[in-house]
Design an enzyme around this catalytic site. Structure first.
Site, PDB file in Angstrom:
ATOM      1  N   LEU A  36       0.828  -1.208   0.000  1.00  0.00           N
ATOM      2  CA  LEU A  36       0.000   0.000   0.000  1.00  0.00           C
ATOM      3  C   LEU A  36       0.869   1.267   0.000  1.00  0.00           C
ATOM      4  CD1 LEU A  36      -3.086   0.931   0.358  1.00  0.00           C
ATOM      5  CD2 LEU A  36      -2.360   1.513   2.660  1.00  0.00           C
ATOM      6  N   ARG A  65       9.196  -4.067   9.235  1.00  0.00           N
ATOM      7  CA  ARG A  65       9.984  -5.181   9.775  1.00  0.00           C
ATOM      8  C   ARG A  65      11.268  -5.399   8.972  1.00  0.00           C
ATOM      9  NH1 ARG A  65       4.908  -8.635  11.683  1.00  0.00           N
ATOM     10  NH2 ARG A  65       4.248  -8.119   9.591  1.00  0.00           N
ATOM     11  N   LYS A 171      -8.466  -0.418   6.781  1.00  0.00           N
ATOM     12  CA  LYS A 171      -9.437  -1.487   6.971  1.00  0.00           C
ATOM     13  C   LYS A 171      -8.723  -2.838   6.904  1.00  0.00           C
ATOM     14  CE  LYS A 171     -11.561  -3.073   3.122  1.00  0.00           C
ATOM     15  NZ  LYS A 171     -10.674  -3.736   2.170  1.00  0.00           N
ATOM     16  N   HIS A 201     -11.141   3.879   1.383  1.00  0.00           N
ATOM     17  CA  HIS A 201     -10.623   4.663   0.260  1.00  0.00           C
ATOM     18  C   HIS A 201     -11.706   5.031  -0.746  1.00  0.00           C
ATOM     19  CE1 HIS A 201     -10.367   0.835  -1.947  1.00  0.00           C
ATOM     20  NE2 HIS A 201     -10.219   1.523  -3.050  1.00  0.00           N
ATOM     21  N   LYS A 205     -12.656   8.777  -3.336  1.00  0.00           N
ATOM     22  CA  LYS A 205     -12.803   8.838  -4.800  1.00  0.00           C
ATOM     23  C   LYS A 205     -13.648  10.061  -5.139  1.00  0.00           C
ATOM     24  CE  LYS A 205     -12.588   3.831  -5.537  1.00  0.00           C
ATOM     25  NZ  LYS A 205     -11.452   3.525  -6.397  1.00  0.00           N
ATOM     26  N   GLU A 239     -15.067  -6.309 -10.354  1.00  0.00           N
ATOM     27  CA  GLU A 239     -13.616  -6.315 -10.614  1.00  0.00           C
ATOM     28  C   GLU A 239     -13.289  -7.473 -11.527  1.00  0.00           C
ATOM     29  OE1 GLU A 239     -11.020  -5.426  -7.067  1.00  0.00           O
ATOM     30  OE2 GLU A 239     -12.814  -6.193  -6.089  1.00  0.00           O
ATOM     31  N   ASP A 258     -14.728  -7.743   3.026  1.00  0.00           N
ATOM     32  CA  ASP A 258     -13.762  -6.946   2.274  1.00  0.00           C
ATOM     33  C   ASP A 258     -14.423  -5.772   1.550  1.00  0.00           C
ATOM     34  OD1 ASP A 258     -11.123  -6.481   1.258  1.00  0.00           O
ATOM     35  OD2 ASP A 258     -11.762  -7.310  -0.668  1.00  0.00           O
ATOM     36  N   HIS A 263     -17.085  -0.361   1.732  1.00  0.00           N
ATOM     37  CA  HIS A 263     -17.339   0.423   0.515  1.00  0.00           C
ATOM     38  C   HIS A 263     -18.817   0.409   0.089  1.00  0.00           C
ATOM     39  CE1 HIS A 263     -13.115   0.045   0.590  1.00  0.00           C
ATOM     40  NE2 HIS A 263     -12.977  -1.023  -0.168  1.00  0.00           N
TER      41      HIS A 263
HETATM   42  C1  BG6 Z   1     -10.102  -2.921  -1.374  1.00  0.00           C
HETATM   43  C2  BG6 Z   1     -10.315  -4.395  -1.260  1.00  0.00           C
HETATM   44  O1  BG6 Z   1     -10.586  -2.261  -0.246  1.00  0.00           O
HETATM   45  O2  BG6 Z   1     -10.780  -2.441  -2.528  1.00  0.00           O
HETATM   46  C3  BG6 Z   1      -9.854  -5.108  -2.513  1.00  0.00           C
HETATM   47  O3  BG6 Z   1      -9.605  -4.886  -0.137  1.00  0.00           O
HETATM   48  C4  BG6 Z   1     -10.498  -4.507  -3.732  1.00  0.00           C
HETATM   49  O4  BG6 Z   1     -10.131  -6.496  -2.437  1.00  0.00           O
HETATM   50  C5  BG6 Z   1     -10.328  -3.013  -3.738  1.00  0.00           C
HETATM   51  O5  BG6 Z   1      -9.870  -5.078  -4.871  1.00  0.00           O
HETATM   52  C6  BG6 Z   1     -11.099  -2.360  -4.854  1.00  0.00           C
HETATM   53  O6  BG6 Z   1     -10.770  -1.004  -4.888  1.00  0.00           O
HETATM   54  P1  BG6 Z   1     -10.803  -0.178  -6.238  1.00  0.00           P
HETATM   55  O7  BG6 Z   1     -10.425   1.204  -5.812  1.00  0.00           O
HETATM   56  O8  BG6 Z   1      -9.822  -0.813  -7.167  1.00  0.00           O
HETATM   57  O9  BG6 Z   1     -12.207  -0.297  -6.734  1.00  0.00           O
END
Ligand code: BG6
Length: 519
Positions: A36, A65, A171, A201, A205, A239, A258, A263
């Site tokens: 990240l 680490r 998260k 996140h 956006k 995705e 997740d 989201h």
């Molecule tokens: C993350 C998830 O929060 O969001 C991932 O942990 C997922 O599994 C990702 O792929 C999707 O984010 P974005 O911004 O690519 O739609």
């Protein structure tokens, strides 16, 4: 539907801009050698730096680490930034502000070293003791890190001197209701809620932020944003990627934890909440919370009518075979972890009674797309009986979250010609037509907001617990079931059973362009 597209005219005027230079501070990233940091945080910070918004009194201290010197850390960051379209000398100046210390997160020595290093850097950069700690480690480490930061007196603030300390928590925030509450209690031993920035996140956006502007800065949409005019709403996050190298994490999480707990729930809240009295962090979060509280609990004795889980099996993308989830590296034999969730959500409140919100989020679907589609009710009576063989299609307003950020509205019009023929057309606005430089990354906005002390786009503790309160019983019910998720072929739109969520209501998932129809 025809391809006739009429582009919206966009006026670019001066816009209200609250950000100028950010207050001086040091940013400590725990988990600095991780993915990240390199993929998202450092590029976001570099963009902020390039715009001249980072103060002279700003430094980054990575903590991880892996044993690295400052030089080696900078070299790793530089190689991750290679793709960035930024001038090299500027990158070098930025990297000079990056430092690194290593150690084990539960070792007290690390925190002594950290405290010492911070004093040294605070002597060099005038940050006035202001700090952001970014926790980008496995969640099990959050409590120990915070506890030790507190023990070494790195979290105390001094309001009079405007010396603040903030902690960004990545998260997942807990893995069910109980663990989320426990985590809060552990963090509260050292921090108060004003210091806690729980990140999602999606809220950073641009297009997700725009939901509130779209709804509450325009007079024409809000009057029809309710049960009288809206037939149903679909929220899709599709995705094409599979679990990639994250099986270790994903096997513990699954799609509901997740994507849904955070989201999807947040997008639902923004699209359906009542107008807040002001654009203030707590006023906005109060309204989101109210909306989340109005979600009807899933009927556990009839779960499949409301929520369906799937797991991708082998399939094809552009004729290339791809593995099923069970064949992915790190996935347990016979794993029942879901990679797709489709749900029908009902809101028990005045505005939305009886309007279903259909939510779906899945991996290895045919196309990468996130959107919110509001389907309005059809006209009550068609005057143009002969103009169409079927009923007039309803207007659909689509908020395109990514990757084609924009807004579109379908409407009916007369097809030019001697006959009375009707065609559906689309008013289509694409951000890229107006903002050719592209939109800022979500993490830029969120990092800036944290440094500016604005919690609007961060999740409050009660939003987290309400969302877990809704989903934990589903997770528990799934855990007791012998039968696992339905398998869907990679490259298709999820299991057929998820289609039935809508078919029972005589509706269909939106057929998104790029769909591979045969299952
Ligand atoms: C993350 C998830 O929060 O969001 C991932 O942990 C997922 O599994 C990702 O792929 C999707 O984010 P974005 O911004 O690519 O739609």
């Amino acid at each position: 539907m025809t391809d006739l597209i009429s582009h919206a005219h966009v006026t670019r005027g001066d816009y209200f801009c609250v950000e100028s230079q950010l207050s001086p501070c040091g940013l400590v990233i725990f988990g600095a050698s991780g993915d990240l940091t390199q993929r998202k945080l450092i590029p976001a910070l570099l963009s902020i730096y390039q715009r001249g918004q980072l103060s002279e009194g700003f430094f980054i201290l990575g903590c991880g680490r892996s044993q690295l010197t400052d030089q080696a850390f900078r070299a790793t960051l530089a190689s991750a930034l290679k793709e960035e379209d930024k001038p090299r000398p500027m990158i070098d100046l930025f990297l000079k502000r990056c430092y690194y210390i290593s150690g084990s997160y539960d070792d007290l020595e690390l925190y002594k070293k950290l405290s010492h290093k911070l004093k040294e850097l605070e002597g060099k950069y005038p940050t006035h003791g202001r700090k952001v700690f970014y926790l980008s480690t496995p969640p099990s480490l959050f409590p120990v890190i915070v506890e030790r930061l507190g023990a070494e007196d790195m979290t105390s603030e001094d309001r009079e001197k405007d010396r603040w300390v903030r902690v960004i928590v990545e998260k997942p925030f807990g893995h069910d209701l109980k663990s989320a509450v426990d985590l809060d209690n552990q963090l509260y031993k050292v921090l108060n809620e004003n210091q806690l920035y729980r990140i999602d996140h999606y809220l950073g956006k641009e297009t997700v932020q725009n939901i509130l502007m779209f709804r509450f800065a325009n007079a024409v949409f809000e009057p029809i944003w309710n049960r009288r005019y809206v037939d149903h709403v679909q929220i899709t996050v599709a995705e094409t990627l599979g679990v990639e190298h994250r099986a270790g994490y994903f096997e513990q999480a699954g799609q509901l934890r997740d994507m849904f707990q955070n989201h999807m729930m947040q997008m639902l809240a923004l699209v359906a909440m009542e107008p807040p009295s002001s654009f203030d962090a707590d006023r906005v979060r109060d309204e989101k919370l109210k909306l989340l509280r109005s979600i009807r609990p899933f009927a556990l004795d009839d779960l499949e009518r409301y929520i369906v889980r799937g797991q991708y099996g082998p399939g094809y993308f552009n004729d290339i075979p791809v593995k099923g989830y069970l064949e992915e590296e790190g996935v347990a034999k016979g794993s029942k972890v879901e990679t797709y969730v489709g749900a029908k959500v009902l809101l028990d409140n005045w505005r939305w009674q009886g309007v279903p919100f259909y939510l779906r989020a899945g991996k290895r679907l045919p196309r990468r797309i996130s959107e919110i589609a509001i389907t309005f009710k059809s006209v009550p009576h068609s005057l143009f009986g002969n103009a169409l063989s079927e009923q007039l299609p309803a207007n659909v307003l689509v908020l395109n979250i990514q990757p084609e950020e924009g807004v579109s509205l379908t409407f009916q019009a007369k097809q030019p010609g001697p006959k009375v023929n009707m065609v559906p057309l689309t008013l289509d606005f694409h951000y890229r037509d107006v903002y050719s430089h592209g939109l800022p990354e979500a993490y830029e906005r969120l990092l800036m907001d944290c440094i500016a002390g604005d919690q609007t786009l961060f999740i409050r503790h009660d939003e987290v617990t309400v969302a877990w309160g809704l989903l934990t019983p589903v997770l528990e019910a799934w855990a007791t079931k012998k039968k696992g998720p339905y398998i869907y072929k990679s490259g298709t739109w999820g299991p057929l059973e998820a289609d039935q969520l809508l078919e029972r209501d005589k509706r269909k998932w939106r057929l998104l362009e790029g769909a591979i129809l045969p299952r």
